[in-house]
Design a protein around this motif. Structure first.
Motif, mmCIF file in Angstrom:
data_model
loop_
_atom_site.group_PDB
_atom_site.id
_atom_site.type_symbol
_atom_site.label_atom_id
_atom_site.label_comp_id
_atom_site.label_asym_id
_atom_site.label_seq_id
_atom_site.Cartn_x
_atom_site.Cartn_y
_atom_site.Cartn_z
ATOM 1 N N UNK A 262 1.321 6.254 -9.869
ATOM 2 C CA UNK A 262 0.224 6.903 -8.790
ATOM 3 C C UNK A 262 0.498 6.678 -7.592
ATOM 4 N N UNK A 263 -0.262 7.452 -7.016
ATOM 5 C CA UNK A 263 0.306 8.579 -5.485
ATOM 6 C C UNK A 263 1.146 7.321 -4.626
ATOM 7 N N UNK A 264 1.485 7.111 -3.587
ATOM 8 C CA UNK A 264 1.823 5.908 -2.494
ATOM 9 C C UNK A 264 2.169 4.654 -2.861
ATOM 10 N N UNK A 265 3.636 4.900 -3.865
ATOM 11 C CA UNK A 265 3.768 3.711 -4.058
ATOM 12 C C UNK A 265 5.381 3.656 -4.032
ATOM 13 N N UNK A 266 5.912 2.264 -3.674
ATOM 14 C CA UNK A 266 7.414 2.364 -3.443
ATOM 15 C C UNK A 266 8.571 0.938 -4.299
ATOM 16 N N UNK A 277 3.191 -0.886 -17.124
ATOM 17 C CA UNK A 277 2.479 -1.660 -15.893
ATOM 18 C C UNK A 277 1.928 0.279 -15.023
ATOM 19 N N UNK A 278 0.625 -0.677 -14.242
ATOM 20 C CA UNK A 278 0.438 1.024 -13.373
ATOM 21 C C UNK A 278 0.454 0.706 -11.984
ATOM 22 N N UNK A 279 1.184 1.086 -11.238
ATOM 23 C CA UNK A 279 1.493 1.320 -10.210
ATOM 24 C C UNK A 279 0.810 2.339 -8.941
ATOM 25 N N UNK A 280 -0.483 2.343 -7.875
ATOM 26 C CA UNK A 280 -0.010 2.763 -7.110
ATOM 27 C C UNK A 280 -1.174 2.142 -5.678
ATOM 28 N N UNK A 281 0.000 3.276 -4.896
ATOM 29 C CA UNK A 281 -0.458 3.065 -3.049
ATOM 30 C C UNK A 281 0.083 1.170 -2.948
#
Length: 429
Positions: A262-266, A277-281
Motif C-alpha cells: 500500500x502507500x508509503x512503504x519503504x 504479506x501486506x505492507x502499508x505505511x
C-alpha cells in the motif's frame, strides 16, 4: 464509471488519477498548475483544494467541450506569458518525459500516438512536418479514418496565442461542443506553426470505464515491476506482486509471490518479504524478514534483521535490531527492544474503548506465548513474561512476571464427568 466516486478520483497504484496528472505537471517544473473542475463534482474540487489550494481551481459550468474547459482557465492564467500545456485528469500514466517534447515550439504542438486500433480517436492529418488538422472520428472521411496517427488530447502553445485562438472556436459540429482540437486548424490558417510529437499509446491511455481502469492499473504495475527488477530487486513471480505509486524497495531485496504494497512503504536493501504479506505505511530494515501472511500497518518500523512471521500484525510499533515475533501476534502502539522475543499468540492490548495506549518491551526481553500485555505497560530490559499471562503492571528489568491462575489437578474428576455424561446420553436414546 458507474460509481459514486468521481472518475478522476479513482486510483491507479493507490493514487487518484488526477494526482498522477498533477505529479507530471510538478515534475515538469510548471510555474502554475490550474485544474478545471465542474460544479457537478464537489469531491474533485475539495481534493484539489487540499493538495494545491483554491488558487489552482478554475470552474467550467456548464460543461461544453474541451475547448470551453480550457477557456475556463483563462482568467486564472491572466498575465502569464509562458507556454501552456493541457493535460487530462483521466490519463494517469502520462509522465513528464512524455510531455516535455511539446515545449519549445512557436505555435501549437500536440502529442500524438500510433494507435493499435484507431477506432473513435481523433486523427492527426500530417503533411511533411506540419500538423494540418485534427479530425474527430465522427466527422472524418474514410480516407482520414484510415490514418493510424491519433490525437492524445495533450496540447501546448504560448498562452496569449492559445486563448486568442480559442476565442475563435465555434460549436458548429455534430455534438454542439467547443472542440480544443479546432485550435490546430485555426493556428495554421493564421500562419502559425503546428506540429505533432509522439508518445507511446500506453502513456496517453485515457480511462473511461472500470475495465480501462483495471487496464491502466496493469500497465502501471508492469512498469513498477520492471523498474524494481532493473534496480536489483528479486521477484520470482513479478506478475503477482502489486506496488503503490510511492513504494521504495532497496537492491538485494527478495519479494516472494503474492505480496501487496500500500502507500508509503519503504523496504531497505537485503530484506525478504515472504508470500501473502501486506505492507502499508511501514518501514522494513536491512536484512529483515516479513511473513508469510504478515500485515504491516502504518507506523510499523522494523529495524535490521527483525523477523515478523506468519499471521503477525504490526501497527505503530518500532522493533529494534534482531527483535522477533514469529507467529500469531498483534503488536499495536509501542516499541520492542533489540533482541526481544515475542511469543506466539501475544497481544498488545492497546485500546480501552476510548483511547490508545502504548506497550514498551525492553531489549532482550522474552514474552511467553499467549500473553496479553494490557497497555499502558512496560516490560523492562531482559525481563520475562510467563506464557498465558495477562500483564497489567510494569515488569522491571530482569524480573519474571507470572499473571495467571495456579493450575489445579483434580484426581478422577474427568473420568467421573465423562461416565455421567455418557449415561445421560444413553438414557435419551
Amino acid at each position: 464509471m458507474k460509481s459514486s466516486l468521481p472518475k478522476v478520483l479513482h486510483p491507479v497504484g493507490h493514487r487518484a488519477m488526477v494526482d498522477h496528472a498533477i505529479d507530471a505537471a510538478e515534475a515538469l517544473g510548471c510555474e502554475k498548475i490550474i485544474v478545471v473542475v465542474g460544479n457537478h463534482s464537489p469531491e474533485v474540487r475539495a481534493h484539489i483544494v487540499k493538495r494545491l489550494g483554491e488558487d489552482a481551481i478554475a470552474v467550467q459550468d456548464p460543461p461544453c467541450g474541451t475547448g470551453h474547459a480550457v477557456r475556463a482557465a483563462e482568467e486564472a492564467l491572466k498575465g502569464f506569458e509562458g507556454e501552456v500545456v493541457i493535460t487530462y485528469g483521466d490519463v494517469p500514466l502520462l509522465k513528464a518525459t512524455d510531455i516535455e517534447p511539446v515545449f519549445g515550439g512557436k505555435g501549437v504542438s500536440v502529442i500524438g500516438f500510433e494507435a493499435r486500433d484507431p477506432g473513435a480517436y481523433g486523427r492527426l492529418v500530417i503533411e511533411g512536418e506540419t500538423l494540418v488538422a485534427i479530425t474527430e472520428a465522427k466527422e472524418a472521411s474514410a480516407e482520414v479514418l484510415a490514418i493510424r496517427a491519433c490525437n492524445s488530447g495533450v496540447m501546448a502553445a504560448p498562452s496569449q496565442l492559445l486563448f486568442t485562438l480559442l476565442a475563435d472556436v465555434t460549436n458548429e459540429n455534430a455534438k454542439g461542443e467547443y472542440y480544443l482540437t479546432d485550435v490546430v486548424e485555426l493556428a495554421r490558417k493564421a500562419g502559425h506553426d503546428t506540429r505533432a510529437v509522439f508518445a507511446g499509446e500506453d502513456a496517453v491511455m485515457g480511462v473511461n470505464s472500470q475495465a480501462e481502469l483495471a487496464e491502466a492499473e496493469a500497465l502501471f504495475q508492469k512498469v513498477q515491476r520492471e523498474t524494481f527488477m532493473a534496480n536489483g530487486v528479486t521477484m520470482s513471480a513479478p506478475e503477482t506482486v502489486h506496488f503503490a505509486y510511492d513504494t521504495q524497495v532497496g537492491a538485494g531485496t527478495v519479494i516472494e509471490p503474492f505480496v501487496v504494497f500500500g502507500p508509503n512503504a519503504v523496504v531497505e536493501g537485503g530484506a525478504r518479504i515472504r508470500s501473502f504479506s501486506h505492507i502499508e505505511g511501514a518501514k522494513v530494515g536491512t536484512k529483515a524478514e516479513v511473513g508469510p501472511y504478515a500485515r504491516l500497518r502504518p507506523g510499523a518500523d522494523l529495524g535490521e534483521k527483525v523477523k515478523i512471521g506468519n499471521f503477525v500484525e504490526v501497527k505503530n510499533v518500532t522493533l529494534g535490531t534482531g527483535a522477533k515475533a514469529n507467529h500469531l501476534a498483534y503488536l499495536g502502539d509501542g516499541s520492542v527492544g533489540a533482541g526481544a522475543n515475542i511469543g506466539a499468540g501475544t497481544i498488545f492490548c492497546n485500546y480501552d474503548g476510548f483511547f490508545k495506549h502504548r506497550t514498551e518491551v525492553g531489549e532482550g526481553a522474552f514474552v511467553g506465548s499467549n500473553s496479553s500485555l494490557v497497555a499502558p505497560v512496560t516490560i523492562g530490559d531482559g525481563a520475562m513474561v510467563g506464557s498465558g499471562s495477562v500483564v497489567t503492571k510494569n515488569v522491571e528489568a530482569g524480573e519474571l512476571a507470572l499473571a495467571r491462575a495456579p493450575q489445579v489437578n483434580k484426581s478422577g474428576w474427568a473420568k467421573r464427568f465423562m461416565d455421567t455424561m455418557r449415561a445421560k446420553k444413553a438414557a435419551k436414546k
